[in-house]
Design a protein around this motif. Structure first.
Motif, PDB file in Angstrom:
ATOM      1  N   PHE A  82       1.364   5.223   2.639  1.00  0.00           N
ATOM      2  CA  PHE A  82       2.355   4.155   2.513  1.00  0.00           C
ATOM      3  C   PHE A  82       3.689   4.557   3.141  1.00  0.00           C
ATOM      4  O   PHE A  82       4.305   3.780   3.876  1.00  0.00           O
ATOM      5  CB  PHE A  82       2.549   3.779   1.042  1.00  0.00           C
ATOM      6  N   CYS A  83       4.133   5.774   2.865  1.00  0.00           N
ATOM      7  CA  CYS A  83       5.422   6.232   3.405  1.00  0.00           C
ATOM      8  C   CYS A  83       5.387   6.346   4.927  1.00  0.00           C
ATOM      9  O   CYS A  83       6.362   6.009   5.603  1.00  0.00           O
ATOM     10  CB  CYS A  83       5.822   7.557   2.766  1.00  0.00           C
ATOM     11  N   LYS A  85       3.443   4.556   6.963  1.00  0.00           N
ATOM     12  CA  LYS A  85       3.416   3.200   7.500  1.00  0.00           C
ATOM     13  C   LYS A  85       4.772   2.525   7.336  1.00  0.00           C
ATOM     14  O   LYS A  85       5.197   1.764   8.198  1.00  0.00           O
ATOM     15  CB  LYS A  85       2.336   2.370   6.804  1.00  0.00           C
ATOM     16  N   GLU A  86       5.459   2.812   6.231  1.00  0.00           N
ATOM     17  CA  GLU A  86       6.766   2.220   5.978  1.00  0.00           C
ATOM     18  C   GLU A  86       7.791   2.676   7.026  1.00  0.00           C
ATOM     19  O   GLU A  86       8.651   1.913   7.440  1.00  0.00           O
ATOM     20  CB  GLU A  86       7.239   2.599   4.577  1.00  0.00           C
ATOM     21  N   SER A  87       7.653   3.923   7.458  1.00  0.00           N
ATOM     22  CA  SER A  87       8.598   4.442   8.451  1.00  0.00           C
ATOM     23  C   SER A  87       8.161   4.139   9.889  1.00  0.00           C
ATOM     24  O   SER A  87       8.837   4.528  10.833  1.00  0.00           O
ATOM     25  CB  SER A  87       8.783   5.950   8.268  1.00  0.00           C
ATOM     26  N   ALA A 115       2.222  -0.888  -1.999  1.00  0.00           N
ATOM     27  CA  ALA A 115       3.010  -1.764  -1.130  1.00  0.00           C
ATOM     28  C   ALA A 115       3.421  -3.030  -1.875  1.00  0.00           C
ATOM     29  O   ALA A 115       4.556  -3.506  -1.723  1.00  0.00           O
ATOM     30  CB  ALA A 115       2.201  -2.126   0.118  1.00  0.00           C
ATOM     31  N   LYS A 120       6.591  -4.841  -0.364  1.00  0.00           N
ATOM     32  CA  LYS A 120       6.469  -4.671   1.082  1.00  0.00           C
ATOM     33  C   LYS A 120       4.991  -4.705   1.503  1.00  0.00           C
ATOM     34  O   LYS A 120       4.496  -3.789   2.138  1.00  0.00           O
ATOM     35  CB  LYS A 120       7.072  -3.331   1.519  1.00  0.00           C
ATOM     36  N   VAL A 123       3.907  -4.063   5.268  1.00  0.00           N
ATOM     37  CA  VAL A 123       3.998  -2.739   5.898  1.00  0.00           C
ATOM     38  C   VAL A 123       2.626  -2.250   6.355  1.00  0.00           C
ATOM     39  O   VAL A 123       2.490  -1.675   7.430  1.00  0.00           O
ATOM     40  CB  VAL A 123       4.650  -1.733   4.929  1.00  0.00           C
TER      41      VAL A 123
END
Length: 133
Positions: A82-83, A85-87, A115, A120, A123
């Motif tokens: 997740f982190c 993909k978020e960045s 997410a 989010k 994302v």
């Protein structure tokens, strides 16, 4: 033993035993989870800022009791995924799951839940087109 000094073979065991007696079980679980997240992030070559973000997400989810019922390996892999993909980093679930032998379908499901909790859900469906070219 005679001659003073400590028996080095028992010091680690003694320290772990005193830690088990002093820390509550939920704190030990958080510590184990953070270790798992750091191992996955280390295998993928994460930056210190990314590791801080992963730690923050893990602690937030654990504080809110949102990760109950999932294995530590699945939690760690889903949070790292997740982190990333978020960045905006292009990464596949298979790449993350190879690092700690987590099941890809469980990781995908848990990443969707994470997410949604952070509001989010878009994302995970984004693609980094520039890196594909």
């Amino acid at each position: 033993k005679y001659g003073g000094g400590l028996d080095r073979s028992k010091t680690g065991r003694i320290l772990r035993r005193t830690e088990q007696r002093t820390l509550p079980s939920h704190m030990r679980t958080v510590r184990k989870g953070m270790i798992q997240c750091n191992m996955v992030a280390g295998e993928l070559g994460s930056s210190p800022q990314m590791r801080d973000r992963i730690a923050w997400v893990y602690k937030k989810l654990m504080k809110d009791h949102k990760l109950r019922g999932y294995a530590l390996e699945d939690r760690a892999a889903a949070i790292v995924y997740f982190c990333y993909k978020e960045s905006g980093v292009l990464i596949r679930i298979d790449e993350v799951c190879e690092t700690n032998a987590a099941h890809p379908r469980k990781v995908a499901k848990l990443a969707r839940i994470i997410a949604r909790l952070f509001k989010k859900p878009y994302v995970l469906s984004q693609r980094n087109i520039a890196s594909d070219i």
